[in-house]
Design an enzyme around this catalytic site. Structure first.
Site, PDB file in Angstrom:
ATOM      1  N   SER A 255       0.621  -1.330   0.469  1.00 60.76           N
ATOM      2  CA  SER A 255      -0.026   0.187  -0.019  1.00 60.76           C
ATOM      3  C   SER A 255       0.448   1.212   0.022  1.00 60.76           C
ATOM      4  O   SER A 255       2.311   0.989   0.792  1.00 60.76           O
ATOM      5  CB  SER A 255      -1.322  -0.019   0.996  1.00 60.76           C
ATOM      6  OG  SER A 255       0.173  -0.261   2.190  1.00 60.76           O
ATOM      7  N   THR A 256      -0.161   2.326  -0.485  1.00 59.06           N
ATOM      8  CA  THR A 256       0.747   3.563  -0.180  1.00 59.06           C
ATOM      9  C   THR A 256       1.575   3.910   0.828  1.00 59.06           C
ATOM     10  O   THR A 256       2.361   4.386   1.473  1.00 59.06           O
ATOM     11  CB  THR A 256       0.161   4.959  -1.984  1.00 59.06           C
ATOM     12  OG1 THR A 256       0.129   4.181  -2.722  1.00 59.06           O
ATOM     13  CG2 THR A 256       1.049   5.833  -1.549  1.00 59.06           C
ATOM     14  N   ILE A 258       1.778   2.612   3.898  1.00 50.32           N
ATOM     15  CA  ILE A 258       2.485   0.991   4.727  1.00 50.32           C
ATOM     16  C   ILE A 258       4.188   1.898   3.407  1.00 50.32           C
ATOM     17  O   ILE A 258       5.097   2.076   4.275  1.00 50.32           O
ATOM     18  CB  ILE A 258       3.237   0.279   4.893  1.00 50.32           C
ATOM     19  CG1 ILE A 258       1.690  -0.739   5.281  1.00 50.32           C
ATOM     20  CG2 ILE A 258       4.312  -0.840   4.898  1.00 50.32           C
ATOM     21  CD1 ILE A 258       1.865   0.588   7.051  1.00 50.32           C
ATOM     22  N   CYS A 310      -3.362  -3.778  -8.547  1.00 46.68           N
ATOM     23  CA  CYS A 310      -1.744  -3.115  -8.212  1.00 46.68           C
ATOM     24  C   CYS A 310      -2.735  -1.367  -9.798  1.00 46.68           C
ATOM     25  O   CYS A 310      -2.791  -0.835  -9.311  1.00 46.68           O
ATOM     26  CB  CYS A 310      -0.777  -2.800  -7.422  1.00 46.68           C
ATOM     27  SG  CYS A 310       0.744  -3.446  -8.947  1.00 46.68           S
ATOM     28  N   GLU A 408      -7.435   4.098  -3.856  1.00 48.67           N
ATOM     29  CA  GLU A 408      -7.294   2.591  -4.776  1.00 48.67           C
ATOM     30  C   GLU A 408      -8.321   1.465  -3.786  1.00 48.67           C
ATOM     31  O   GLU A 408      -8.092   1.310  -2.645  1.00 48.67           O
ATOM     32  CB  GLU A 408      -5.870   1.954  -4.587  1.00 48.67           C
ATOM     33  CG  GLU A 408      -5.797   0.796  -5.103  1.00 48.67           C
ATOM     34  CD  GLU A 408      -3.816   0.424  -4.665  1.00 48.67           C
ATOM     35  OE1 GLU A 408      -3.823   0.494  -2.993  1.00 48.67           O
ATOM     36  OE2 GLU A 408      -3.605  -0.356  -5.638  1.00 48.67           O
TER      37      GLU A 408
HETATM   38  P1  NAI Z   1       0.207  -3.431   3.752  1.00 46.69           P
HETATM   39  O1  NAI Z   1       0.788  -2.348   2.714  1.00 46.69           O
HETATM   40  O2  NAI Z   1      -0.223  -2.859   5.348  1.00 46.69           O
HETATM   41  O3  NAI Z   1       0.735  -5.108   3.039  1.00 46.69           O
HETATM   42  C1  NAI Z   1       2.012  -5.224   2.375  1.00 46.69           C
HETATM   43  C2  NAI Z   1       3.463  -6.034   2.953  1.00 46.69           C
HETATM   44  O4  NAI Z   1       3.722  -4.891   3.625  1.00 46.69           O
HETATM   45  C3  NAI Z   1       2.624  -6.852   4.240  1.00 46.69           C
HETATM   46  O5  NAI Z   1       3.671  -8.386   3.383  1.00 46.69           O
HETATM   47  C4  NAI Z   1       2.906  -6.318   5.709  1.00 46.69           C
HETATM   48  O6  NAI Z   1       3.106  -7.485   6.595  1.00 46.69           O
HETATM   49  C5  NAI Z   1       4.163  -5.111   5.112  1.00 46.69           C
HETATM   50  N1  NAI Z   1       3.484  -4.462   6.584  1.00 46.69           N
HETATM   51  C6  NAI Z   1       2.377  -3.760   6.932  1.00 46.69           C
HETATM   52  N2  NAI Z   1       2.824  -2.431   7.326  1.00 46.69           N
HETATM   53  C7  NAI Z   1       3.845  -2.715   8.014  1.00 46.69           C
HETATM   54  C8  NAI Z   1       5.319  -1.931   8.146  1.00 46.69           C
HETATM   55  N3  NAI Z   1       5.282  -0.327   8.816  1.00 46.69           N
HETATM   56  N4  NAI Z   1       6.536  -2.150   8.589  1.00 46.69           N
HETATM   57  C9  NAI Z   1       6.931  -2.741   7.431  1.00 46.69           C
HETATM   58  N5  NAI Z   1       6.113  -3.712   6.727  1.00 46.69           N
HETATM   59  C10 NAI Z   1       4.835  -3.976   6.317  1.00 46.69           C
HETATM   60  O7  NAI Z   1      -1.353  -3.562   3.087  1.00 46.69           O
HETATM   61  P2  NAI Z   1      -2.634  -4.332   3.316  1.00 46.69           P
HETATM   62  O8  NAI Z   1      -2.616  -3.681   4.966  1.00 46.69           O
HETATM   63  O9  NAI Z   1      -1.991  -6.257   3.264  1.00 46.69           O
HETATM   64  O10 NAI Z   1      -3.640  -3.545   2.630  1.00 46.69           O
HETATM   65  C11 NAI Z   1      -3.882  -2.668   2.438  1.00 46.69           C
HETATM   66  C12 NAI Z   1      -4.310  -2.046   1.471  1.00 46.69           C
HETATM   67  O11 NAI Z   1      -3.487  -1.554   0.411  1.00 46.69           O
HETATM   68  C13 NAI Z   1      -5.179  -2.452   0.110  1.00 46.69           C
HETATM   69  O12 NAI Z   1      -6.326  -3.073   0.332  1.00 46.69           O
HETATM   70  C14 NAI Z   1      -4.509  -1.851  -1.567  1.00 46.69           C
HETATM   71  O13 NAI Z   1      -5.573  -1.028  -1.513  1.00 46.69           O
HETATM   72  C15 NAI Z   1      -3.348  -2.131  -1.191  1.00 46.69           C
HETATM   73  N6  NAI Z   1      -2.641  -3.009  -1.264  1.00 46.69           N
HETATM   74  C16 NAI Z   1      -1.658  -2.260  -2.488  1.00 46.69           C
HETATM   75  C17 NAI Z   1      -1.084  -3.639  -2.750  1.00 46.69           C
HETATM   76  C18 NAI Z   1      -0.138  -3.739  -4.352  1.00 46.69           C
HETATM   77  O14 NAI Z   1       0.537  -4.100  -4.907  1.00 46.69           O
HETATM   78  N7  NAI Z   1       0.191  -2.040  -5.235  1.00 46.69           N
HETATM   79  C19 NAI Z   1      -0.891  -4.705  -2.891  1.00 46.69           C
HETATM   80  C20 NAI Z   1      -1.380  -4.739  -0.648  1.00 46.69           C
HETATM   81  C21 NAI Z   1      -2.316  -4.050  -0.742  1.00 46.69           C
HETATM   82 MG    MG Z   2      -1.559  -3.065   6.182  1.00 51.52          MG
END
Ligand code: NAI
Ligand code: MG
Length: 504
Positions: A255-256, A258, A310, A408
């Site tokens: 996600s953007t 994170i 994405c 998104e």
């Molecule tokens: P996320 O960005 O939180 O998770 C992605 C990865 O980052 C996972 O492995 C997670 O464990 C890790 N992560 C989370 N917080 C972290 C931190 N503080 N430090 C280091 N690593 C961390 O995404 P999430 O919560 O699974 O999904 C939320 C939204 O994000 C989705 O609804 C979507 O809009 C977006 N997303 C976008 C993606 C893309 O490919 N652009 C992929 C997944 C989610």
């Molecule tokens: Mg998350």
């Protein structure tokens, strides 16, 4: 949508191989061995097609992360990987690709059980792409190098100047849940080809295939400590990796929100950071396009992987003269093809969403759109079932300020709008903080290229959407990311340039 009620949403039985894997003890892959977590905590693994817990994975502690980073650090510092002849690295990366191909059926089933995507899709898309990324980058192992350079303000012949490309070091790689194995391979392939060592953390929702990959890494002969795989939560295990002083580079997809946090947290030790983040990619449909063809392609662009992509085509802009017919084409394609089914159903093209959290998020957006005045042209509801199924949805009568247009959603939800001329659609398409992908649908080639030059995004497609290739750079403009993956730029993100100046 009456036919949906007739489809069974009961998940199908698992194979013996998948069941055996699910029954494994939750462990971490560190320094070439399977080890227990220091505190024994675990995270449930859910099958999103049934909503049931099917296994558990280890929840890595700070101690576990430190252990994994120490293993990667030692493996980098003694050059057991970077010091090999590049032909050996290339051969082992290709052997890993061979092993993925040999185990494709099991990997595709595990991906379907863990993520909810149709097994047929994993088998036809995720697995071959994972293999292609490995093979493509394997070839770069022996093809990167520096150059000898002539001086500019120093006398010719008095100095020898050259550059060398060196691996950046220990990499922390953090990947999301939408294409688990493919994302893991997209990350490890350039790191391995460059001579780096790494600690990879899959998403806590979908770690199974990456754990299976660890077995194959060992079987491929890649030395202990070069690839370490740790499962755990983002805010603990992920955050620890990002802040660890012995990590030189962070590569993140997610996600953007994170991504921004990771960029800030990596600043303390000035790590190299590459980010592949969110998108809100437009499809631009010019008046000469065939509405049935475009409708069918627009449905795939948003409903593939249940919209959890994405680069999903989540904003549709059709010229006013063709808009109604495009929506008709979309409706026909949706009804015939994009009907949610359990991931192991051989007829499935679309499965459930990955988790209840994602289900709540997506249905919350649909509700917010309705409240703000959007009309539901297609879908808008969810079948009642234990799994996290959401019906493909198209919203019309939207305005540019609505959250469904700006944010998104990451689900099977498309917002469709009209435009009048090229200036109007270029402005609307660029009216977003994202810049990942965009597609243009027209047979007018001159117009296609003129419009492509005006769209602010990392990829522009013509008469297709979502096409990717290991040899073509991928990444985002604006808040969709920093840096590029795949292609030559993808391996360069894992290399440092050293300049050597010798006075003769
Ligand atoms: P996320 O960005 O939180 O998770 C992605 C990865 O980052 C996972 O492995 C997670 O464990 C890790 N992560 C989370 N917080 C972290 C931190 N503080 N430090 C280091 N690593 C961390 O995404 P999430 O919560 O699974 O999904 C939320 C939204 O994000 C989705 O609804 C979507 O809009 C977006 N997303 C976008 C993606 C893309 O490919 N652009 C992929 C997944 C989610
Ligand atoms: Mg998350």
């Amino acid at each position: 949508m009456n036919e949906i009620a007739a489809i069974s949403l009961e998940q199908l039985p698992y194979s013996a191989a998948a069941s055996a894997f699910l029954a494994r003890k939750p462990q971490l892959f560190i320094d070439g061995a399977w080890v227990d977590s220091s505190h024994g905590k675990t995270i449930p693994v859910e099958d999103p097609s049934s909503g049931k817990e099917v296994a558990r994975i280890a929840d890595a502690s700070d101690t576990d992360i430190d252990h994994a980073v120490a293993a990667a650090r030692a493996a980098f510092d003694d050059a057991r990987w970077s010091g090999l002849p590049p032909i050996s690295r290339e051969r082992m990366i290709n052997r890993l690709a061979d092993l993925i191909e040999a185990n494709a059926a099991e990997l595709a089933e595990l991906e379907a059980i863990d993520n909810g995507k149709p097994r047929t899709m994993a088998q036809a898309g995720d697995i071959p792409m994972a293999v292609a990324h490995l093979r493509y980058m394997a070839g770069w192992s022996g093809k990167v190098g520096g150059e000898v350079m002539s001086p500019y303000a120093m006398p010719a012949g008095a100095v020898l100047n050259y550059t060398v490309k060196e691996p950046v070091g220990v990499c922390a790689q953090i990947v999301p849940w939408n294409f688990p194995l493919m994302m893991a391979c997209q990350k490890i392939a350039p790191a391995l080809a460059a001579g780096c060592t790494l600690v990879l953390k899959p998403a806590e929702q979908t770690s199974l295939t990456t754990l299976r990959l660890a077995d194959l890494v060992a079987e491929a002969g890649i030395p202990a400590g070069v690839v370490n795989i740790v499962t755990g939560l983002g805010e603990t295990a992920g955050a620890r990796l990002v802040e660890h002083p012995d990590v030189d580079k962070v590569a993140f997809t997610g996600s953007t929100e994170i991504g921004k946090l990771i960029n800030r947290n990596a600043t303390g030790t000035l790590k190299r950071v590459t980010l592949e983040l969110g998108g809100k990619s437009p499809l631009i449909i010019m008046p000469d396009a065939d509405p049935a063809v475009v409708g069918k392609n627009a449905a795939s662009a948003i409903f593939m992987n249940s919209g959890q992509v994405c680069i999903a085509g989540s904003r549709l802009y059709a010229h006013r003269s063709i808009f109604d017919r495009v929506i008709e084409g979309l409706a026909a394609a949706t009804a015939s093809t994009w009907v949610p089914r359990p991931s192991l159903d051989p007829l499935a093209r679309m499965g459930p969403l990955v988790s209840r959290e994602q289900f709540d998020r997506v249905t919350g957006y649909i509700e917010a759109g309705r409240k703000a005045g959007a009309s539901v042209a297609i879908g808008g509801d969810a079948p009642s079932a234990g799994g996290h199924y959401v019906n493909p949805t198209v919203l019309v009568d939207v305005d540019p300020e609505m959250s469904v247009v700006r944010e998104e959603i990451f689900g099977p939800v498309l917002v469709a709008q009209r435009f009048d001329d090229i200036d109007d659609v270029a402005r609307q398409a660029n009216d977003t903080c994202f810049g990942l992908g965009a597609s243009i649908w027209t047979n007018d080639l001159s117009l296609m290229h003129k419009l492509a030059s005006r769209i602010k995004s990392g990829t522009v497609w013509g008469n297709c959407h979502m096409m990717l290739d290991s040899a073509l750079p991928f990444g985002g403009f604006k808040q969709s990311g920093i840096g590029r993956e795949l292609a030559r730029e993808g391996i360069e993100a894992y290399l440092e340039t050293k300049t050597v100046i010798v006075k003769l």
